[in-house]
Design an enzyme around this catalytic site. Structure first.
Site: not given
Length: 263
Positions: A37, A60-61, A153, A157, A188, A190
């Site tokens: 992460d 860092d993806v 987003y 996705k 979700v 979270t």
């Protein structure tokens, strides 16, 4: 227990939410886990909660250099890599008319480019480990159903969904023994909801509104999604690749029959 015994997993977004739950679920089922992460303190906390079977790594993806380092780290620490789970994602609310280009680019860099880099370097690392494996990409019902206030987003996705199918076909045609699937959760509950709730001003009211769109009558939990991650990581799903794996409480099944009365 032991459904992924002896396997090694790298999980992005491992500091919180679905990523943390996936790390914990995979470890419970016998995997060694690298929690990765950009939030290094959170990733370390996840690894410490799990214990000796886990470690953490800064990632860092959207950085190819970071991906090269992360996959090398997993192999150095645990000797191989079998599973990559892509949970890291960001979302920015607002209409497309008001979208700031820099924000659009950042969402796509993390959600879509990050997943592409994960698949690219995950495949290389799994092949280096001389065995098959599983790539698991967290997409969204937002990839399948349009939303007026999450254009970046949803677009990112949707890209993850089709990317996963392309990767699955490529790996199958090359005989790599590597499967790739995308999980599509409903809403979700979270930490990712918190910034949206702050903008709305009432988290409870926001969640109640979301629940109205879920036929099973509740939001998903991070554990719900992590259970699906374990299944797709395990040999139980050996014949499943290229799928849009729905964990949506019936959200995409169809329109609710609000026109009729039910006793």
């Amino acid at each position: 227990m032991g459904r992924v015994n002896g396997k090694v997993a790298l999980v992005t977004g491992g500091a919180s939410g679905i990523g943390r739950a996936s790390c914990e679920a995979l470890a419970r089922e016998g995997a060694s886990v690298l929690a990765a992460d950009i939030n290094t303190e959170g990733a370390q906390a996840t690894a410490e909660r799990i214990g000796a079977a886990a470690a953490s790594n800064a990632l860092d993806v959207s950085s190819e250099t970071d991906w090269e380092a992360a996959t090398a780290c997993a192999i150095e620490l645990f000797g191989r890599l079998d599973i990559v789970v892509n949970c890291a994602a960001i979302g920015i609310t607002g209409s497309v008319e008001d979208m700031v280009l820099e924000e659009w680019n950042r969402v796509l860099a993390v959600n879509l480019t990050g997943t592409m880099l994960s698949c690219k370097h995950g495949i290389r690392a799994i092949r280096q480990s001389d065995g098959g494996g599983s790539l698991i990409n967290i997409s969204s019902i937002g990839a399948l159903l349009g939303t007026s206030d999450l254009p970046a987003y949803g677009a990112s996705k949707a890209g993850v969904t089709l990317l996963s199918k392309s990767v699955a076909l490529d790996c199958a045609e090359r005989g790599y023994g590597i499967r790739c699937n995308a999980i599509h959760p409903t809403y979700v509950d979270t930490e990712m909801l918190d910034p949206i709730a702050a903008a709305v001003g009432d988290r409870d009211a926001m969640v109640a509104g979301m629940i109205e769109n879920v036929p099973l009558g509740r939001l998903a939990t991070a554990a719900d999604i992590a259970n699906s991650v374990v299944f797709l990581a395990s040999d139980e799903s050996a014949m499943i690749t290229g799928t849009a794996f729905l964990v949506d409480g019936g959200t995409t099944a169809g329109m609710p029959s609000k026109h009729s009365q039910r006793n």
